[in-house]
Design a protein around this motif. Sequence first.
Motif, PDB file in Angstrom:
ATOM      1  N   UNK A  47      74.464  30.726  63.769  1.00 56.97           N
ATOM      2  CA  UNK A  47      73.519  31.381  64.521  1.00 56.97           C
ATOM      3  C   UNK A  47      73.568  32.732  63.701  1.00 56.97           C
ATOM      4  N   UNK A  48      72.250  33.142  63.549  1.00 57.16           N
ATOM      5  CA  UNK A  48      72.281  34.684  63.083  1.00 57.16           C
ATOM      6  C   UNK A  48      73.248  35.626  63.333  1.00 57.16           C
ATOM      7  N   UNK A  49      73.918  36.408  62.376  1.00 48.10           N
ATOM      8  CA  UNK A  49      74.810  37.206  62.661  1.00 48.10           C
ATOM      9  C   UNK A  49      74.127  38.613  62.988  1.00 48.10           C
ATOM     10  N   UNK A  50      73.812  38.492  64.274  1.00 50.54           N
ATOM     11  CA  UNK A  50      73.090  39.821  64.633  1.00 50.54           C
ATOM     12  C   UNK A  50      74.136  41.011  64.773  1.00 50.54           C
ATOM     13  N   UNK A  51      73.894  42.235  64.729  1.00 50.75           N
ATOM     14  CA  UNK A  51      75.101  43.085  65.066  1.00 50.75           C
ATOM     15  C   UNK A  51      74.316  44.446  65.411  1.00 50.75           C
ATOM     16  N   UNK A  52      75.288  45.230  65.974  1.00 53.43           N
ATOM     17  CA  UNK A  52      74.760  46.586  66.684  1.00 53.43           C
ATOM     18  C   UNK A  52      75.336  47.740  65.735  1.00 53.43           C
ATOM     19  N   UNK A  53      74.711  48.797  65.523  1.00 49.96           N
ATOM     20  CA  UNK A  53      75.006  49.868  64.869  1.00 49.96           C
ATOM     21  C   UNK A  53      76.052  50.651  65.688  1.00 49.96           C
ATOM     22  N   UNK A  54      76.835  51.297  65.027  1.00 49.75           N
ATOM     23  CA  UNK A  54      77.756  51.969  65.841  1.00 49.75           C
ATOM     24  C   UNK A  54      78.056  53.540  65.386  1.00 49.75           C
ATOM     25  N   UNK A  79      67.401  46.927  67.764  1.00 51.97           N
ATOM     26  CA  UNK A  79      68.349  46.015  67.669  1.00 51.97           C
ATOM     27  C   UNK A  79      68.209  45.248  66.621  1.00 51.97           C
ATOM     28  N   UNK A  80      69.109  44.688  66.229  1.00 52.72           N
ATOM     29  CA  UNK A  80      68.964  43.679  65.063  1.00 52.72           C
ATOM     30  C   UNK A  80      69.036  42.235  65.852  1.00 52.72           C
ATOM     31  N   UNK A  81      67.755  41.659  65.725  1.00 51.77           N
ATOM     32  CA  UNK A  81      67.546  40.430  66.195  1.00 51.77           C
ATOM     33  C   UNK A  81      66.877  39.444  65.327  1.00 51.77           C
ATOM     34  N   UNK A  82      67.888  38.767  64.535  1.00 52.00           N
ATOM     35  CA  UNK A  82      67.199  37.976  63.330  1.00 52.00           C
ATOM     36  C   UNK A  82      66.481  36.523  63.849  1.00 52.00           C
ATOM     37  N   UNK A  83      65.333  36.342  63.273  1.00 47.13           N
ATOM     38  CA  UNK A  83      64.879  35.004  63.611  1.00 47.13           C
ATOM     39  C   UNK A  83      65.741  33.637  63.128  1.00 47.13           C
ATOM     40  N   UNK A  84      65.899  33.172  64.010  1.00 50.03           N
ATOM     41  CA  UNK A  84      67.031  31.994  63.830  1.00 50.03           C
ATOM     42  C   UNK A  84      66.523  31.124  62.732  1.00 50.03           C
ATOM     43  N   UNK A  85      64.930  30.769  62.480  1.00 53.05           N
ATOM     44  CA  UNK A  85      64.845  29.783  61.735  1.00 53.05           C
ATOM     45  C   UNK A  85      64.762  30.574  60.012  1.00 53.05           C
ATOM     46  N   UNK A  86      64.436  31.566  60.199  1.00 54.13           N
ATOM     47  CA  UNK A  86      64.366  32.718  58.746  1.00 54.13           C
ATOM     48  C   UNK A  86      65.726  32.509  58.625  1.00 54.13           C
ATOM     49  N   UNK A  87      66.740  32.866  59.209  1.00 56.49           N
ATOM     50  CA  UNK A  87      68.058  33.035  58.909  1.00 56.49           C
ATOM     51  C   UNK A  87      68.691  31.922  58.464  1.00 56.49           C
ATOM     52  N   UNK A  88      68.391  30.686  58.875  1.00 55.48           N
ATOM     53  CA  UNK A  88      68.874  29.281  58.565  1.00 55.48           C
ATOM     54  C   UNK A  88      68.336  28.911  57.293  1.00 55.48           C
ATOM     55  N   UNK A  89      66.892  29.215  57.148  1.00 51.72           N
ATOM     56  CA  UNK A  89      66.152  29.009  55.906  1.00 51.72           C
ATOM     57  C   UNK A  89      66.965  29.971  54.572  1.00 51.72           C
ATOM     58  N   UNK A  90      67.190  30.989  55.078  1.00 45.88           N
ATOM     59  CA  UNK A  90      68.055  31.765  54.064  1.00 45.88           C
ATOM     60  C   UNK A  90      69.551  31.368  53.946  1.00 45.88           C
ATOM     61  N   UNK A  91      70.203  31.101  54.861  1.00 44.23           N
ATOM     62  CA  UNK A  91      71.691  30.606  54.527  1.00 44.23           C
ATOM     63  C   UNK A  91      71.787  29.282  53.829  1.00 44.23           C
ATOM     64  N   UNK A  92      70.908  28.418  53.931  1.00 44.13           N
ATOM     65  CA  UNK A  92      70.980  27.091  53.606  1.00 44.13           C
ATOM     66  C   UNK A  92      70.376  27.474  52.015  1.00 44.13           C
ATOM     67  N   UNK A  93      69.663  28.314  51.965  1.00 39.56           N
ATOM     68  CA  UNK A  93      69.349  28.538  50.203  1.00 39.56           C
ATOM     69  C   UNK A  93      70.437  29.127  49.504  1.00 39.56           C
ATOM     70  N   UNK A  94      71.352  29.484  50.342  1.00 39.86           N
ATOM     71  CA  UNK A  94      72.315  30.263  49.674  1.00 39.86           C
ATOM     72  C   UNK A  94      73.749  29.930  49.858  1.00 39.86           C
ATOM     73  N   UNK A  95      74.107  28.437  50.186  1.00 40.78           N
ATOM     74  CA  UNK A  95      75.128  28.070  50.132  1.00 40.78           C
ATOM     75  C   UNK A  95      76.077  28.081  48.800  1.00 40.78           C
ATOM     76  N   UNK A  96      77.264  28.672  49.210  1.00 35.18           N
ATOM     77  CA  UNK A  96      78.062  28.859  47.866  1.00 35.18           C
ATOM     78  C   UNK A  96      77.763  30.175  47.280  1.00 35.18           C
ATOM     79  N   UNK A  97      76.718  31.074  47.882  1.00 34.38           N
ATOM     80  CA  UNK A  97      76.363  32.321  47.348  1.00 34.38           C
ATOM     81  C   UNK A  97      76.509  33.312  48.292  1.00 34.38           C
TER      82      UNK A  97
END
Lengths: 488, 585
Positions: A47-54, A79-97
């Motif tokens: 799932x998207x690695x949303x985070x909070x700024x401290x 807050x950082x709330x990344x769209x789940x589909x957009x995130x997966x599209x990006x992570x899957x395109x960057x496997x090994x990167x």
Amino acid sequence: MKRFFPIILSGLLLAGCSDSPQNATKLDQQPKIYPDYIGVTIPAEIAPLNFNFLGGEYSMLDLVIRGSKGGELHTSGKTIDIDIDDWHELTKANVGGTLECILSVKDNGEWKEYKSFEMVVSPFALDEWGVTYRRIAPGYMLFGKMGLYQRNLSNFDEYTILDNEEVPGACMNCHTSNRTNPDNFTFHIRGANGATIVQSNGKHDCLDTKTDKTLGTCVYPYWHPSGKYIAFSTNSTHQAFHSVRSKLVEVYDEGSDLQIYDVEKKELIISPLVKTKDWMESYPTFSPDGKTIYFCTAFQEEIPDGLKNIKYNICKIDFDPVKGEFGNKVDTIFDARKMGKSAVHPRPSYDGKYLMFTVCDYGCFPIWHKEADQWIMDLASGDVRPMTEANSDDSDSFHNWNVNSHWIVFTSRRDDGQFTRLYLCSVDNKGNISKPFMMPQRNPLDYYQNMMQAYNTPDFTAKPVEFDHVNGAKEILSNKRDKIKVKE
Amino acid sequence: MKDFLTKHTNILLSLLGGIAIWVFWAFIHPEALSYHEQFQMFLFDTDYLLARLALPGGMADYIAEFVVQFFFIISLGAVFLTLLFLLLQQITWRLARKWGATDMYYPLSFIPVVYMMGTMCNPDVMISLIVALTAVLAIALLHATIKSPKLRLASIILILPLSFWLFGYVTAALPVLFAFNEWRSKQPTKSFATTFGVSLAVSILIIAALYLFAGLIHRGINAILIGFNFFRFDDQTPSTQHICVAVITLFPALLSFIPAIRKAEKWGAISLTALVLVVGAFHLTKQFDKSMWRMIKYDYLVRTLHWDSIISMAEKTPSPTPYDAACVNLALGMKGQLGERMFEFPQFGTEGLIMPFSSNHFATLAQSEIFYQLAMVNEAQRFFFEAQAAIPNHYESARVYRRLAETNLINSHYGVAQRYLLRLKRTLFYRSWAESRLKMIENKDLFNEENEYYNLRKLSGKTDILYSTNLLNQTLARLYYQNKSNSLAHEYALAYAVLDKNIKFFNEILNHDAAHWKKYVMPRHWQEAYLLATIAKEDRDLPVTNEAMEDFRSFFNAYSNNPNDPMLSIGRLKTSAWSYILGTK
């Protein structure tokens, strides 16, 4: 009014434009974020690695994530709330990167751009739907609201398997499936409606596992790969409470043995080699081929004086799954006692390469030991080392492998010292371990700060656990139990 | 003036009734409000609201918890509770009036209030029950104001499921009230029957739906049907709760049946007011479990650190249970009077000093406070944590969180303390307190400036021992030896040894400070125990007063002749340590 309309509209548009970090002041430091996701290695399916700024006050955040193999993602808001589909599209395109994350923060109308940080997208797939765990207040004897839950790791959805709102007063624990496949699973109910639930291929049994020939009920389970057996320890567990500020609780055994439960015959297989008078055997696990049982064992000591002398070693004994018999000798494979330490929770990787365990100063319940760390043994070479890359200054404890043996889920108290959280890290083909990341949430700071329960006994699950909780609860409350026998 | 009074009799009556209700909760029974407040933590956030609305009856819970948070300030909380009761009374009256009740019977509209207050004498009957009852009667009233019969009928389809979800099973009264309204409105019989039939059909559909979808809620069907929070133990709903629901919801209808007596309206109203007052007082007295409420009052006084009030309460009524004794002993210890006065009050052995662990959410709290004051910080934390875990409806407790934040601050577990403080920061009444403590985490000098925490950290255990009830005497003594400024631990160590009748150990602790006792007069009971411990000695190392020596001689002269000598049961001999240790009581 009409003539002012274009002016108002332009004003609004300009105001909107000022909320993107153009001409931001560049800072030479990485942002302080929660959870610490800087430099972590993630599976593409997570799932998207949303985070909070401290890093202080702010009015707006802006995050750009660029993949080393292409693709970009942009999100902004309070807050950082990344769209789940957009995130997966990006992570899957960057496997090994890698993913380069550029965070800009707006404060007092001024944008500041922090030095970018990276996340590595592992070449190893997660191959799992999610994780199962227990959530319970990190307390003492009473437990309040608690239950067994499962979480889809590709998004933020959590589902209840069973909780004690349905079975009032019950404590439930040790949900364990067979090599992450929940077609076979078991868990215990403690309290007035005590039982061991064993579900195998859609049918479940409510068992009373106490016999007059064994120490007590079945406790820590591990499935045989065939699904025919479950290795259990049976423990006489006690609690004690420290009086100094640095320590709170001690959980210890005053006796424990190993026993194998034959699922079909509903009988326990025991052996004098792992059911000894002066030694305590606990936390059994099967090797991936099902022919070896790893466990830990320690010499019994007088309590309270001998408490700190209880040091467990990691041992193994053969098991014949055809005959359903233990082997005839016990071998020590990690002598923690010699190091003045105690080693518990042995967990072999499913590819048979590694054995992971927890090392602490003494005893068998490292969750309350700040010094507890995870160690890993290369089973081929026998080399052993602490998992420094994944360990923390606080208690790092219970762990499990995913089915392809490249991901580990474990509990750690590094967040605040008491409320245990789940972390995942990877092991590559050379045995390198990555920096772990906290299980993602939609708004992690809000979620974890308000989660007044701790996570226990996590395990991966290949697919959602199917348990008929309505009828299961009725069955548990009915107190009808199948007795089990001991194999003669 | 007379005209004004006649014209506004009902308003004045409600005003007087309101004042009486307020006085009852604010002054006669304040501990009830504290009891409710300490087992919840109302948060101003959407998640909290949604968590409540996710369950049937959740809106009643939410409103009740909103009200209960004001119980933190008793007088203010009593105002809110009074308003709630007056709302119940007003709606009861308006419904009854609509259905034909005459003004003379206005005083009787207080009966549901009195009945509800009597029901609330069970401390675990929740405020949400009053909210739900008031809401359901309000719905019946609003429904009755709809003029169009068709709309009235059609609205039932929406009202019943909505009311059930918001206010729980109390909604079961609505079909009866709707049908009664049709009947009293002199609508054709068909209208009455249709309304009742439609209501019944909708109710059946609701129940069927609940059976079908209960699995989604992850609760037992009984709990879903009966409601989760009308009683603190949702799996032990008492039958009196159902009777209360029936009485209060049907009361307006019953009131409307009483025929008017035109000739005696004035005197009738006065007589009825007197009747409500007398019956109300009788009902409340009958429902009031003195023993239980005394324990709750002790807890309230311990929570608010009213040590003198505890002692004066014990002086008036001797404590009948170990729980009461433990609270009284704590108060005596806090006032430095344990050695001087403890046997003036009933004692129940060591359990009346340090209570054993109990899984009861309430009993554990007072013991947690005892450990906290003793600087046994880990034990205090454990017992507070257990108290939180034992709360039957699994609600978070602001009182407990506050203490857990404190114990974690004292133990330097700042991350955990912060977690509790951030949660408390979202409340109304603990916010500023939490903010001040959060500043202590950022600036450790502020912590050191807070004497209570600084001292407790200084006084807490330095060498690790595992807690055991069997070793409590040694634990208390060691706590004192580690830091001799822990005077409460000193008093408790000595008192524990005496209550344990372990005179040898008592003497050991006493002699640890021989130099001190040679300089200062020893408290009365310590002198008594010391004399007993050194009974065989000709010369004693520590000085005792002449009065103590005289008492000693008198006691043992009488005791050696006859252990049951009546003289031992009077005056100072009766309230001596010898009397307790030798069991002459």
